[in-house]
Motif scaffolding. Structure first.
Motif, PDB file in Angstrom:
ATOM      1  N   TRP A  41     -10.441  10.847  -0.367  1.00 20.50           N
ATOM      2  CA  TRP A  41     -10.431  10.159   0.320  1.00 20.50           C
ATOM      3  C   TRP A  41      -8.934   8.865  -0.304  1.00 20.50           C
ATOM      4  O   TRP A  41      -9.092   9.698  -1.788  1.00 20.50           O
ATOM      5  N   ASP A  42      -7.672   8.224  -0.110  1.00 19.94           N
ATOM      6  CA  ASP A  42      -7.616   7.655   0.025  1.00 19.94           C
ATOM      7  C   ASP A  42      -7.150   6.418  -0.800  1.00 19.94           C
ATOM      8  O   ASP A  42      -7.961   5.237  -0.299  1.00 19.94           O
ATOM      9  N   TRP A  43      -6.994   5.864  -1.670  1.00 19.28           N
ATOM     10  CA  TRP A  43      -6.708   4.748  -2.210  1.00 19.28           C
ATOM     11  C   TRP A  43      -5.656   3.363  -2.057  1.00 19.28           C
ATOM     12  O   TRP A  43      -6.110   2.531  -2.744  1.00 19.28           O
ATOM     13  N   ASP A  44      -5.317   4.086  -1.058  1.00 14.84           N
ATOM     14  CA  ASP A  44      -3.831   2.903  -0.623  1.00 14.84           C
ATOM     15  C   ASP A  44      -4.367   1.138  -0.541  1.00 14.84           C
ATOM     16  O   ASP A  44      -5.608   1.540   0.764  1.00 14.84           O
ATOM     17  N   ARG A  45      -3.883   0.159  -0.193  1.00 13.59           N
ATOM     18  CA  ARG A  45      -4.368  -0.720   0.125  1.00 13.59           C
ATOM     19  C   ARG A  45      -4.997  -1.132   1.287  1.00 13.59           C
ATOM     20  O   ARG A  45      -4.959  -1.838   2.129  1.00 13.59           O
ATOM     21  N   LYS A  46      -3.133  -0.447   2.021  1.00 13.03           N
ATOM     22  CA  LYS A  46      -3.100  -0.743   4.136  1.00 13.03           C
ATOM     23  C   LYS A  46      -3.059   0.681   4.398  1.00 13.03           C
ATOM     24  O   LYS A  46      -1.596   0.808   4.224  1.00 13.03           O
ATOM     25  N   PRO A  47      -4.019   1.933   5.004  1.00 13.32           N
ATOM     26  CA  PRO A  47      -5.005   1.179   5.390  1.00 13.32           C
ATOM     27  C   PRO A  47      -5.406   1.713   3.865  1.00 13.32           C
ATOM     28  O   PRO A  47      -5.069   2.980   3.165  1.00 13.32           O
ATOM     29  N   LEU A  60      -7.192 -20.126  -2.100  1.00  9.18           N
ATOM     30  CA  LEU A  60      -6.028 -20.403  -1.807  1.00  9.18           C
ATOM     31  C   LEU A  60      -4.934 -18.662  -1.558  1.00  9.18           C
ATOM     32  O   LEU A  60      -4.697 -18.849   0.019  1.00  9.18           O
ATOM     33  N   ASP A  61      -5.746 -17.741  -1.894  1.00  2.60           N
ATOM     34  CA  ASP A  61      -5.605 -15.986  -1.508  1.00  2.60           C
ATOM     35  C   ASP A  61      -6.725 -15.650  -1.138  1.00  2.60           C
ATOM     36  O   ASP A  61      -7.302 -15.027  -2.622  1.00  2.60           O
ATOM     37  N   ALA A  62      -7.376 -15.686  -0.712  1.00  2.00           N
ATOM     38  CA  ALA A  62      -8.611 -14.966  -0.326  1.00  2.00           C
ATOM     39  C   ALA A  62      -9.028 -13.377  -0.277  1.00  2.00           C
ATOM     40  O   ALA A  62     -10.379 -13.232   0.088  1.00  2.00           O
ATOM     41  N   ASP A  63      -7.213 -12.464   0.357  1.00  2.00           N
ATOM     42  CA  ASP A  63      -8.315 -11.052  -0.464  1.00  2.00           C
ATOM     43  C   ASP A  63      -7.705 -10.829  -1.531  1.00  2.00           C
ATOM     44  O   ASP A  63      -6.549 -11.297  -2.635  1.00  2.00           O
ATOM     45  N   ILE A  64      -9.212 -10.403  -2.253  1.00  2.00           N
ATOM     46  CA  ILE A  64      -9.262  -9.483  -3.382  1.00  2.00           C
ATOM     47  C   ILE A  64      -8.484  -8.688  -3.762  1.00  2.00           C
ATOM     48  O   ILE A  64      -8.378  -8.520  -5.080  1.00  2.00           O
ATOM     49  N   THR A  65      -8.298  -7.694  -2.915  1.00  2.00           N
ATOM     50  CA  THR A  65      -7.522  -6.624  -3.124  1.00  2.00           C
ATOM     51  C   THR A  65      -5.763  -7.104  -3.706  1.00  2.00           C
ATOM     52  O   THR A  65      -5.487  -6.365  -4.800  1.00  2.00           O
ATOM     53  N   HIS A  66      -5.377  -8.817  -3.862  1.00  2.00           N
ATOM     54  CA  HIS A  66      -4.370  -8.715  -4.336  1.00  2.00           C
ATOM     55  C   HIS A  66      -3.760  -9.304  -5.949  1.00  2.00           C
ATOM     56  O   HIS A  66      -3.323  -9.542  -6.458  1.00  2.00           O
ATOM     57  N   ASN A  90      -9.731 -11.118 -14.038  1.00  2.00           N
ATOM     58  CA  ASN A  90      -9.902 -12.216 -14.890  1.00  2.00           C
ATOM     59  C   ASN A  90      -8.273 -12.474 -14.323  1.00  2.00           C
ATOM     60  O   ASN A  90      -8.522 -13.891 -14.282  1.00  2.00           O
ATOM     61  N   GLU A  91      -7.340 -12.166 -13.562  1.00  2.00           N
ATOM     62  CA  GLU A  91      -6.562 -12.632 -12.572  1.00  2.00           C
ATOM     63  C   GLU A  91      -7.397 -13.463 -11.483  1.00  2.00           C
ATOM     64  O   GLU A  91      -6.928 -14.969 -11.625  1.00  2.00           O
ATOM     65  N   PHE A  92      -9.178 -13.119 -10.849  1.00  2.00           N
ATOM     66  CA  PHE A  92      -8.904 -13.608 -10.121  1.00  2.00           C
ATOM     67  C   PHE A  92      -9.874 -14.558 -10.586  1.00  2.00           C
ATOM     68  O   PHE A  92     -10.051 -15.734  -9.549  1.00  2.00           O
ATOM     69  N   PHE A  93     -10.508 -14.491 -11.794  1.00  2.00           N
ATOM     70  CA  PHE A  93     -11.208 -15.500 -12.053  1.00  2.00           C
ATOM     71  C   PHE A  93     -10.447 -17.113 -12.232  1.00  2.00           C
ATOM     72  O   PHE A  93     -10.669 -17.887 -11.922  1.00  2.00           O
ATOM     73  N   TYR A  94      -9.271 -16.810 -13.027  1.00  2.00           N
ATOM     74  CA  TYR A  94      -8.252 -18.604 -12.668  1.00  2.00           C
ATOM     75  C   TYR A  94      -7.196 -18.091 -11.669  1.00  2.00           C
ATOM     76  O   TYR A  94      -6.451 -18.742 -11.193  1.00  2.00           O
ATOM     77  N   ARG A  95      -8.072 -17.779  -9.897  1.00  2.00           N
ATOM     78  CA  ARG A  95      -7.610 -17.752  -8.985  1.00  2.00           C
ATOM     79  C   ARG A  95      -6.733 -19.373  -8.488  1.00  2.00           C
ATOM     80  O   ARG A  95      -7.600 -20.229  -8.887  1.00  2.00           O
ATOM     81  N   GLN A  96      -5.840 -19.762  -7.730  1.00  2.40           N
ATOM     82  CA  GLN A  96      -6.062 -20.938  -7.518  1.00  2.40           C
ATOM     83  C   GLN A  96      -6.256 -20.912  -5.916  1.00  2.40           C
ATOM     84  O   GLN A  96      -7.200 -20.153  -5.594  1.00  2.40           O
ATOM     85  N   LEU A  97      -6.889 -22.409  -6.141  1.00  3.44           N
ATOM     86  CA  LEU A  97      -7.511 -23.122  -4.643  1.00  3.44           C
ATOM     87  C   LEU A  97      -6.924 -23.481  -4.133  1.00  3.44           C
ATOM     88  O   LEU A  97      -6.054 -24.075  -4.163  1.00  3.44           O
ATOM     89  N   ARG A  98      -7.058 -23.727  -2.849  1.00  2.38           N
ATOM     90  CA  ARG A  98      -6.865 -24.734  -2.085  1.00  2.38           C
ATOM     91  C   ARG A  98      -7.001 -26.023  -2.145  1.00  2.38           C
ATOM     92  O   ARG A  98      -7.682 -26.666  -2.537  1.00  2.38           O
ATOM     93  N   LYS A  99      -5.438 -27.078  -1.634  1.00  2.00           N
ATOM     94  CA  LYS A  99      -5.368 -27.807  -2.063  1.00  2.00           C
ATOM     95  C   LYS A  99      -5.871 -29.321  -2.019  1.00  2.00           C
ATOM     96  O   LYS A  99      -7.014 -30.177  -2.331  1.00  2.00           O
ATOM     97  N   ASP A 100      -6.760 -28.493  -0.249  1.00  2.00           N
ATOM     98  CA  ASP A 100      -7.897 -29.892  -0.127  1.00  2.00           C
ATOM     99  C   ASP A 100      -9.476 -29.338  -0.619  1.00  2.00           C
ATOM    100  O   ASP A 100     -10.506 -29.762   0.132  1.00  2.00           O
ATOM    101  N   ALA A 101      -9.465 -28.034  -1.526  1.00  2.00           N
ATOM    102  CA  ALA A 101     -11.062 -28.056  -1.789  1.00  2.00           C
ATOM    103  C   ALA A 101     -11.405 -28.498  -3.285  1.00  2.00           C
ATOM    104  O   ALA A 101     -10.685 -29.691  -3.907  1.00  2.00           O
ATOM    105  N   ARG A 102     -12.963 -28.704  -2.998  1.00  2.00           N
ATOM    106  CA  ARG A 102     -13.443 -29.540  -4.033  1.00  2.00           C
ATOM    107  C   ARG A 102     -13.138 -30.918  -4.437  1.00  2.00           C
ATOM    108  O   ARG A 102     -12.578 -31.126  -5.436  1.00  2.00           O
TER     109      ARG A 102
END
Length: 295
Positions: free
Chosen positions: A1-7, A269-275, A280-292
């Motif tokens: 099985w390959d592991w390319d992001r798309k597909p 802000l970016d809901a695609d976790i494959t990015h 740690n990069e996910f942990f300090y992710r950016q949020l949408r301006k209208d969130a919280r």
């Protein structure tokens, strides 16, 4: 099985491997042809296999756990570090029983438990029905537990082994309970919700729960005496966790973290976790301006 992001996860082909030679010689390194469904060669894959005895695997396992809690980096385990390990695996032992266990594991009476002593006592408890009951207590109830853990990690990485064992209290439901012990409280921490006033479970990493449990249990003199070491333990384990989550392999921890904490993807802000390149990069992710919004 390959592991390319798309597909992702597209079937590439099959490679067959004969384990007979490895079983006989203990080591084998080969290059295998990958054959697709149309019986055509799609490439090659390099395979390296080493046969290990259970004793060797078990020694690596116990050495990794000792290394994880070796807060002063002297490659041995003192009583405080043993208490940390016992708390992490959900042990119900009382402090007097913990002290008895420590003396049983400290074969040479040096005041420190070496990796070899820990392994030898654990192995003795596994194979000898008449072994010390308290030592038997640290063994996982599932005899395959060590094999399962070691098959899922890099056996050369003590941190990977320890994290696989201790994360999410995976050991907790597998610890052998002494016959005389009452049902063990796994140390669930609860906090008061400010709006409802209700007590709710606080979802925190296991290593922080261990430090907090040590901080708020025991008599006053003991807590004062171990205060610095508990603080250092938190720093020690947090540093280990941080380095692990800088590794690209830590992306596998993102999805379980989202489910465990019930994170709202719509706020991201970016809901695609494959990015994300690592956890740690996910942990300090950016949020949408209208969130919280602030009340």
């Amino acid at each position: 099985w390959d592991w390319d992001r798309k597909p992702r996860n597209q079937f590439v082909g099959t490679a067959l491997f004969d384990l007979t030679k490895c079983a006989e010689e203990g080591y084998q390194k080969v290059t295998l042809d990958v054959i697709n469904k149309k019986n055509k060669k799609k490439g090659t894959i390099d395979v390296e296999i080493t046969r290990e005895t259970f004793d060797a695997v078990e020694e690596q396992f116990w050495s990794a756990l000792l290394h994880h809690f070796d807060t002063n980096n002297n490659k041995e385990m003192d009583f405080f570090e043993l208490r940390c390990l016992l708390e992490a695996i959900g042990s119900p032992l009382t402090q007097p029983e913990q002290e008895q266990l420590f003396h049983a594991l400290d074969i040479d009476g040096s005041g420190e438990i070496s990796p070899q002593e820990l392994y030898e006592k654990a192995r003795e408890a596994r194979v000898n029905p008449d072994a010390d009951t308290l030592v038997k207590h640290i063994l996982p109830a599932d005899p395959n537990f060590i094999w399962i853990v070691m098959s899922q990690v890099d056996p050369k990485s003590p941190e990977d082994i320890a994290q696989e064992v201790l994360e999410d209290s995976k050991w907790g439901d597998k610890v052998q309970m002494p016959v005389h012990s009452q049902k063990h409280d796994k140390g669930i921490l609860k906090v008061q919700d400010r709006k409802s006033g209700k007590l709710i479970e606080e979802k925190i990493p296991n290593y922080i729960r261990v430090a907090m449990k040590l901080m708020y249990t025991g008599h006053t003199g003991q807590i004062i005496g171990e205060g610095r070491r508990i603080k250092f333990l938190l720093h020690h384990l947090t540093d280990k966790q941080g380095r692990k989550f800088d590794n690209p392999a830590s992306v596998k921890d993102i999805e379980p973290f989202i489910k465990f904490h019930g994170i709202n993807r719509d706020e991201m802000l970016d809901a695609d976790i494959t990015h994300f390149k690592n956890f740690n990069e996910f942990f300090y992710r950016q949020l949408r301006k209208d969130a919280r919004p602030i009340d």
